[in-house]
Design an enzyme around this catalytic site. Structure first.
Site, mmCIF file in Angstrom:
data_model
loop_
_atom_site.group_PDB
_atom_site.id
_atom_site.type_symbol
_atom_site.label_atom_id
_atom_site.label_comp_id
_atom_site.label_asym_id
_atom_site.label_seq_id
_atom_site.Cartn_x
_atom_site.Cartn_y
_atom_site.Cartn_z
ATOM 1 N N GLY A 135 0.234 -4.400 3.877
ATOM 2 C CA GLY A 135 0.159 -5.823 3.736
ATOM 3 C C GLY A 135 1.378 -6.275 3.805
ATOM 4 O O GLY A 135 2.568 -5.878 3.685
ATOM 5 N N CYS A 154 0.052 2.031 6.506
ATOM 6 C CA CYS A 154 0.411 0.552 6.789
ATOM 7 C C CYS A 154 0.278 -0.130 5.439
ATOM 8 O O CYS A 154 0.058 0.123 4.479
ATOM 9 C CB CYS A 154 -0.860 -0.209 7.676
ATOM 10 S SG CYS A 154 -2.214 -0.171 6.987
ATOM 11 N N CYS A 208 0.855 -1.200 0.037
ATOM 12 C CA CYS A 208 0.045 -0.033 0.068
ATOM 13 C C CYS A 208 0.766 1.047 -0.159
ATOM 14 O O CYS A 208 0.279 2.213 -0.344
ATOM 15 C CB CYS A 208 -0.979 0.046 1.252
ATOM 16 S SG CYS A 208 -1.979 -1.356 1.074
ATOM 17 N N HIS A 247 -9.267 3.550 -2.024
ATOM 18 C CA HIS A 247 -7.833 3.065 -1.673
ATOM 19 C C HIS A 247 -7.277 2.498 -3.070
ATOM 20 O O HIS A 247 -7.269 1.046 -2.886
ATOM 21 C CB HIS A 247 -7.846 2.207 -0.473
ATOM 22 C CG HIS A 247 -6.554 1.794 -0.173
ATOM 23 N ND1 HIS A 247 -5.315 2.170 -0.681
ATOM 24 C CD2 HIS A 247 -6.249 0.796 0.537
ATOM 25 C CE1 HIS A 247 -4.193 1.544 0.071
ATOM 26 N NE2 HIS A 247 -4.753 0.509 0.694
#
Length: 417
Positions: free
Chosen positions: A405, A403, A110, A373
């Site tokens: 993954g 954050c 991300c 997103h």
């Protein structure tokens, strides 16, 4: 860790130096809903559009792009076919960049486009280039179902004795549930956060605060054949983010069933939206920008990245931000505005509480729960929102953080010009 003598302070961070890395453009496409306005487009088309728009913006400012003013393009993407490398290079050439301009695809989940910014900035700092573009793209409508979680993984590694290794394949929704359970955030608290995101995003959209960072895009819309009517392809212009739901209330969110586990607290309403979109930012060394007659819009100061357990990957910013504080000798009191990616309400609440942030300073124009997103483009979207909001409100210091993954957090510090 930097030695004490090498750390900086707020005073030195806001000071202007010829060697600074600065932003001179920051643009993005609208963010479209899953199977929304961009459903019949391809990721390389979204990327080509935002790159072409950036090239046009630079040329309007007097930059000779065709003459080699931009030496490299780095593009963050997570799911894009062929790793984004071939399709991305194709897009950059289609956008009109000269053959000599380099290209690289970046995948840090991300935070991919936030990483592309870091990589371009580091290339400028090292002297390898004078100017480059940090971009990001994701077309989750096409790619999410087939590439979100890899299936062709070694069966031996899948059974690794390391539980953390196994947790790298944990569905993101379950990581959100783990955060909610471990840190004690209720369904009601998560729904309240989601409501606020939509309300802020709607207010920002109505006031025109989002429009200044968006380049509208003319897209194809395919109407399937129906009985005697043949398939029709129409064109329409997408100019606004599609995910904002102004009618969202606590009552409407309460009707949604748990999305990730039967007794869970995470729903489609208090989680980020699956989206399509692209972003692009031009960075230069300050003396180069000034020699071209350009006025920087913000200064890139630096970034941090810290790993966390994959099972609770959403807590990453709560660890990356303190690392950024320590590196640059600042504290939360020095930061005017925050852009925190709302991957899930649970992890957003954890980060805000752990860092002790004032909610009014976090995502003042809404976040991913309302805006969407598009994985590879979100870091650029966060920075665009941050830069324009700092300038609009005449504030100075901002941090964008996400954050990731597999368990990590990334944070970037900027100063508005």
């Amino acid at each position: 860790m930097l030695p004490t003598s090498a750390r900086r302070s707020l005073a030195s961070i806001v000071q202007k130096n010829a060697s600074d890395v600065v932003f001179v453009t920051s643009l993005r496409t609208p963010i479209a809903k899953f199977k929304g306005g961009f459903k019949d487009m391809y990721p390389e088309e979204l990327l080509a559009h935002v790159l072409r728009s950036t090239k046009e913006r630079l040329e309007n400012l007097g930059v000779d792009v065709n003459g080699g003013a931009i030496q490299d393009i780095h593009t963050g993407t997570v799911l894009m076919e062929l790793g984004g490398a071939k399709s991305g290079r194709l897009a950059s050439l289609d956008a009109g960049f000269p053959i000599e301009t380099g290209f690289k695809a970046v995948n840090r989940q991300c935070a991919s486009s936030l990483q592309s910014v870091t990589d371009i900035a580091h290339s400028i700092q090292s002297g390898m280039i004078d100017a480059g573009i940090a971009a990001g793209v994701e077309h989750m409508t096409r790619d999410y179902g087939t590439r979100a979680i890899p299936v062709n993984i070694s069966p031996f590694i899948k059974q690794s004795p390391s539980q953390d290794a196994q947790d790298c394949l944990m569905p993101m929704g379950l990581t959100s549930e783990a955060v909610a359970a471990e840190y004690g955030f209720s369904r009601e608290q998560q729904d309240e956060f989601a409501c606020a995101s939509h309300a802020k995003a709607k207010a920002a959209q109505d006031a025109g605060f989002l429009a200044e960072e968006i380049v509208p895009m003319t897209v194809r819309s395919v109407i399937p054949a129906d009985g005697e009517k043949a398939e029709v392809t129409e064109e329409k212009v997408i100019s606004k983010d599609e995910g904002i739901r102004p009618q969202t209330t606590m009552a409407s969110l309460a009707k949604l069933k748990p999305a990730f586990k039967a007794d869970g607290t995470g729903t489609a309403g208090n989680s980020s939206q699956i989206s399509d979109g692209a972003s692009a930012m031009t960075l230069m060394r300050r003396d180069v920008a000034e020699s071209l007659g350009l006025k920087p819009i913000a200064k890139w100061v630096g970034s941090s990245v810290v790993g966390v357990p994959p099972r609770i990957m959403g807590v990453g910013p709560a660890y990356a931000v303190p690392a950024l504080y320590k590196r640059f000798g600042i504290s939360k009191e020095d930061v005017d505005i925050w852009e925190l990616n709302e991957a899930f309400a649970s992890q957003s609440l954890m980060v805000i509480k752990t860092l002790g942030l004032e909610s009014a300073t976090v995502n003042p124009k809404g976040g991913a729960i309302a805006l969407g997103h598009p994985l590879g483009a979100t870091g650029g979207r966060l920075l665009s929102s941050l830069i324009y909001e700092l300038r609009r409100t005449e504030k100075k210091v901002g941090i964008a953080t996400l954050c990731m993954g597999t368990g990590a957090g990334k944070a970037t510090l900027i100063v508005a010009e």
